[in-house]
Design a protein around this motif. Sequence first.
Motif, PDB file in Angstrom:
ATOM      1  N   GLY A 147       0.820  -1.324  -0.231  1.00  0.00           N
ATOM      2  CA  GLY A 147       0.162   0.020   0.040  1.00  0.00           C
ATOM      3  C   GLY A 147       0.731   1.227  -0.027  1.00  0.00           C
ATOM      4  O   GLY A 147       0.677   2.336  -0.822  1.00  0.00           O
ATOM      5  N   SER A 148       1.954   1.412   0.838  1.00  0.00           N
ATOM      6  CA  SER A 148       2.973   2.323   0.840  1.00  0.00           C
ATOM      7  C   SER A 148       3.593   2.882  -0.318  1.00  0.00           C
ATOM      8  O   SER A 148       3.593   3.816  -0.746  1.00  0.00           O
ATOM      9  CB  SER A 148       3.810   2.075   2.139  1.00  0.00           C
ATOM     10  N   TYR A 149       3.914   1.722  -1.228  1.00  0.00           N
ATOM     11  CA  TYR A 149       4.700   1.676  -2.571  1.00  0.00           C
ATOM     12  C   TYR A 149       3.772   2.198  -3.377  1.00  0.00           C
ATOM     13  O   TYR A 149       4.312   3.166  -4.148  1.00  0.00           O
ATOM     14  CB  TYR A 149       5.220   0.338  -2.706  1.00  0.00           C
ATOM     15  N   MET A 150       2.627   1.831  -3.399  1.00  0.00           N
ATOM     16  CA  MET A 150       1.575   2.092  -4.431  1.00  0.00           C
ATOM     17  C   MET A 150       1.361   3.677  -4.320  1.00  0.00           C
ATOM     18  O   MET A 150       1.109   4.269  -5.292  1.00  0.00           O
ATOM     19  CB  MET A 150       0.335   1.167  -4.284  1.00  0.00           C
ATOM     20  N   LEU A 151       1.003   4.046  -2.839  1.00  0.00           N
ATOM     21  CA  LEU A 151       0.751   5.330  -2.829  1.00  0.00           C
ATOM     22  C   LEU A 151       2.048   6.416  -2.922  1.00  0.00           C
ATOM     23  O   LEU A 151       1.703   7.382  -3.766  1.00  0.00           O
ATOM     24  CB  LEU A 151       0.569   5.522  -1.256  1.00  0.00           C
ATOM     25  N   HIS A 152       3.298   5.787  -2.726  1.00  0.00           N
ATOM     26  CA  HIS A 152       4.557   6.669  -3.128  1.00  0.00           C
ATOM     27  C   HIS A 152       4.622   6.744  -4.424  1.00  0.00           C
ATOM     28  O   HIS A 152       5.006   8.036  -5.049  1.00  0.00           O
ATOM     29  CB  HIS A 152       5.837   5.752  -2.477  1.00  0.00           C
ATOM     30  N   ASP A 153       4.305   5.732  -5.511  1.00  0.00           N
ATOM     31  CA  ASP A 153       4.205   5.494  -6.756  1.00  0.00           C
ATOM     32  C   ASP A 153       3.354   6.657  -7.398  1.00  0.00           C
ATOM     33  O   ASP A 153       3.561   7.441  -8.422  1.00  0.00           O
ATOM     34  CB  ASP A 153       3.903   4.122  -7.067  1.00  0.00           C
ATOM     35  N   TYR A 154       2.179   6.588  -6.730  1.00  0.00           N
ATOM     36  CA  TYR A 154       0.977   7.375  -7.185  1.00  0.00           C
ATOM     37  C   TYR A 154       1.448   9.008  -7.146  1.00  0.00           C
ATOM     38  O   TYR A 154       1.309   9.875  -8.135  1.00  0.00           O
ATOM     39  CB  TYR A 154      -0.262   7.238  -6.295  1.00  0.00           C
ATOM     40  N   PHE A 155       1.663   9.275  -5.875  1.00  0.00           N
ATOM     41  CA  PHE A 155       2.133  10.862  -5.616  1.00  0.00           C
ATOM     42  C   PHE A 155       3.332  11.092  -6.147  1.00  0.00           C
ATOM     43  O   PHE A 155       3.372  12.430  -6.933  1.00  0.00           O
ATOM     44  CB  PHE A 155       2.135  11.181  -4.117  1.00  0.00           C
ATOM     45  N   GLY A 156       4.198  10.157  -6.827  1.00  0.00           N
ATOM     46  CA  GLY A 156       5.618  10.429  -7.383  1.00  0.00           C
ATOM     47  C   GLY A 156       5.000  10.837  -8.783  1.00  0.00           C
ATOM     48  O   GLY A 156       5.540  11.797  -9.585  1.00  0.00           O
ATOM     49  N   SER A 157       4.021  10.030  -9.416  1.00  0.00           N
ATOM     50  CA  SER A 157       3.508  10.131 -10.882  1.00  0.00           C
ATOM     51  C   SER A 157       2.947  11.512 -10.849  1.00  0.00           C
ATOM     52  O   SER A 157       3.116  12.235 -11.852  1.00  0.00           O
ATOM     53  CB  SER A 157       2.653   9.017 -11.015  1.00  0.00           C
ATOM     54  N   LYS A 173      -8.764   6.181 -14.712  1.00  0.00           N
ATOM     55  CA  LYS A 173      -7.290   5.778 -15.348  1.00  0.00           C
ATOM     56  C   LYS A 173      -6.850   5.046 -14.453  1.00  0.00           C
ATOM     57  O   LYS A 173      -7.095   4.761 -13.291  1.00  0.00           O
ATOM     58  CB  LYS A 173      -6.833   7.303 -15.570  1.00  0.00           C
ATOM     59  N   GLY A 174      -5.586   4.413 -15.013  1.00  0.00           N
ATOM     60  CA  GLY A 174      -4.935   3.400 -14.322  1.00  0.00           C
ATOM     61  C   GLY A 174      -4.446   3.924 -13.028  1.00  0.00           C
ATOM     62  O   GLY A 174      -4.495   3.085 -12.042  1.00  0.00           O
ATOM     63  N   TYR A 175      -3.892   4.940 -12.932  1.00  0.00           N
ATOM     64  CA  TYR A 175      -3.229   5.718 -11.481  1.00  0.00           C
ATOM     65  C   TYR A 175      -4.488   5.757 -10.486  1.00  0.00           C
ATOM     66  O   TYR A 175      -4.115   5.541  -9.237  1.00  0.00           O
ATOM     67  CB  TYR A 175      -2.476   6.859 -11.618  1.00  0.00           C
ATOM     68  N   GLY A 176      -5.722   5.898 -11.193  1.00  0.00           N
ATOM     69  CA  GLY A 176      -6.941   6.182 -10.271  1.00  0.00           C
ATOM     70  C   GLY A 176      -7.028   4.804  -9.572  1.00  0.00           C
ATOM     71  O   GLY A 176      -7.375   4.770  -8.355  1.00  0.00           O
ATOM     72  N   ILE A 177      -7.111   3.846 -10.448  1.00  0.00           N
ATOM     73  CA  ILE A 177      -7.235   2.284  -9.748  1.00  0.00           C
ATOM     74  C   ILE A 177      -6.135   2.013  -8.832  1.00  0.00           C
ATOM     75  O   ILE A 177      -6.534   1.559  -7.641  1.00  0.00           O
ATOM     76  CB  ILE A 177      -7.254   1.145 -11.093  1.00  0.00           C
ATOM     77  N   ARG A 178      -5.049   2.469  -9.086  1.00  0.00           N
ATOM     78  CA  ARG A 178      -3.822   1.993  -8.223  1.00  0.00           C
ATOM     79  C   ARG A 178      -3.979   2.770  -6.808  1.00  0.00           C
ATOM     80  O   ARG A 178      -3.802   2.250  -5.757  1.00  0.00           O
ATOM     81  CB  ARG A 178      -2.550   2.285  -8.881  1.00  0.00           C
ATOM     82  N   LEU A 179      -4.481   4.240  -6.957  1.00  0.00           N
ATOM     83  CA  LEU A 179      -4.879   4.864  -5.568  1.00  0.00           C
ATOM     84  C   LEU A 179      -5.971   4.324  -4.890  1.00  0.00           C
ATOM     85  O   LEU A 179      -5.428   3.921  -3.768  1.00  0.00           O
ATOM     86  CB  LEU A 179      -5.122   6.365  -6.064  1.00  0.00           C
ATOM     87  N   LEU A 180      -6.859   3.756  -5.293  1.00  0.00           N
ATOM     88  CA  LEU A 180      -7.814   3.326  -4.651  1.00  0.00           C
ATOM     89  C   LEU A 180      -7.550   2.014  -4.117  1.00  0.00           C
ATOM     90  O   LEU A 180      -7.881   1.489  -2.920  1.00  0.00           O
ATOM     91  CB  LEU A 180      -9.034   3.156  -5.550  1.00  0.00           C
ATOM     92  N   PHE A 181      -6.984   1.209  -4.836  1.00  0.00           N
ATOM     93  CA  PHE A 181      -6.315  -0.141  -4.414  1.00  0.00           C
ATOM     94  C   PHE A 181      -5.281  -0.071  -3.108  1.00  0.00           C
ATOM     95  O   PHE A 181      -5.372  -0.729  -2.333  1.00  0.00           O
ATOM     96  CB  PHE A 181      -5.510  -0.803  -5.469  1.00  0.00           C
TER      97      PHE A 181
END
Lengths: 346, 104
Positions: free
Chosen positions: A129-139, A279-287
């Motif tokens: 979860g933390s990695y995905m959140l980090h990736d989302y905000f990085g993007s 969009k893809g990143y939206g899915i990742r954020l919610l996930f």
Amino acid sequence: MNSFNIYLPVAGIEFNAILLVSIGFCVGVLSGFFGVGGGWIVTPALNIFGFHMAFAIGTDLSNIFGQTIGAVRKHHKMGNIDWKLGLISIFTSVVGLEIGSDVIIALEKAGDVGIIVRWCYMLLLWGLGSYMLHDYFGSRQKASAPSIGEGDKRTGKVSPGISERLHRITIPPLVSFPASGIEGVSVWIILGIFLFTGFMSGFLGVGGGFIIMPALVYLIGLPTAVAVGTSLVTVLFSGAYGCLSYALKGRVEVVAAIIMLIGASIGAQVGSTAVKYIKGYGIRLLFSVMIVLAGFSVALEQAYKITNHHVFQTYAGVVLIGTAISMSVIIIGKLIADARKERGRR
Amino acid sequence: MSLKRILSTALLSIVLVCTIPVVDQAARTAIASEKQETALSMTIDTKKLSGINLVIARMYNEDRVLYAAMVTIVMAVLGTVLAFLTDLVLKALGLEVSRISHRE
């Protein structure tokens, strides 16, 4: 509400049909949208409301099988399934799953393995979860810098980090996945990834959709929507196998599974449709938010096992159900808003 | 912030707030039914059953392979039919899907 109570002949209890349909609907939305089975929500939910754990698992697996059929069909229609990768994932994950469950059996001889498993589960959920959140905000930061953002949009590449580094390891034979836009990746890397996801499924005792989906995105480099659809293929086959296997052992409450499937099939279609609009990143954020919250639920369950206070177990279930309801509401809200926006543009 | 965005945020908040009683009810039910789980039994008492419940119970008691086949087939068929019907409704609502471009 009592007028909606029905008698479940196999489990031998009365249960509220509306509650079953609602649980099914929420988990269906999450399944279609994230490419997961949702067993980590349904099993504890049914258990909290009075199902024996074995019935909860068997009934849930039957429901997963039924709900995923429609979702897979819809994702196939949207071009979100890489069948070649999906089939490799099924066969390799089974081997990993067997190794994982063997490790658990070996550890069980040494004592209570549940506590270790839950710590690993928590670490996995929070770490991922933390990695995905980090990736989302990085993007998002990258996107706000115009030149880099445009570059990303042009190439359509998903995660330049781990997946690209893995793609550079070119130990033969190499294999291509045209449906995912992946060319020349070592078959050993693919097998290794699915062995790992299968191992984690067997070790943690979960279906594995929530491990496979991010693994497909971050380790193999699939676009998020393709990862969701391909992950569902694995979930479909494990659901079918689980349904048959648990029914043979007499651990499926078929009436409950059918009622739950009414909600779940509708939910899965709604969830799958939402992938078209978000969009893809939206899915990742919610996930990522969802698995972080699921981690809290596991932490509460762990607190119950350590302190033996039932209140922790109760609230572990409440956090899970609350997460499922909130996520479903957000996904449906986003679907309606984005669909209206698209219609307005037309 | 546009009025549309404020309204949609408010609507979403209302829906989320409305889910609180459901979660609360879940907590109450869980506390009330603490550990009153179903018993794991390999045979079902058919004396008080009738209709479809009786048919299911007999199948469960007499032929477990047939029961397993029935469960698997029913779930597959029902899953397909319900998905098809839901798809028709979504199409009518303008939420039809076709091949999509994969945006990140």
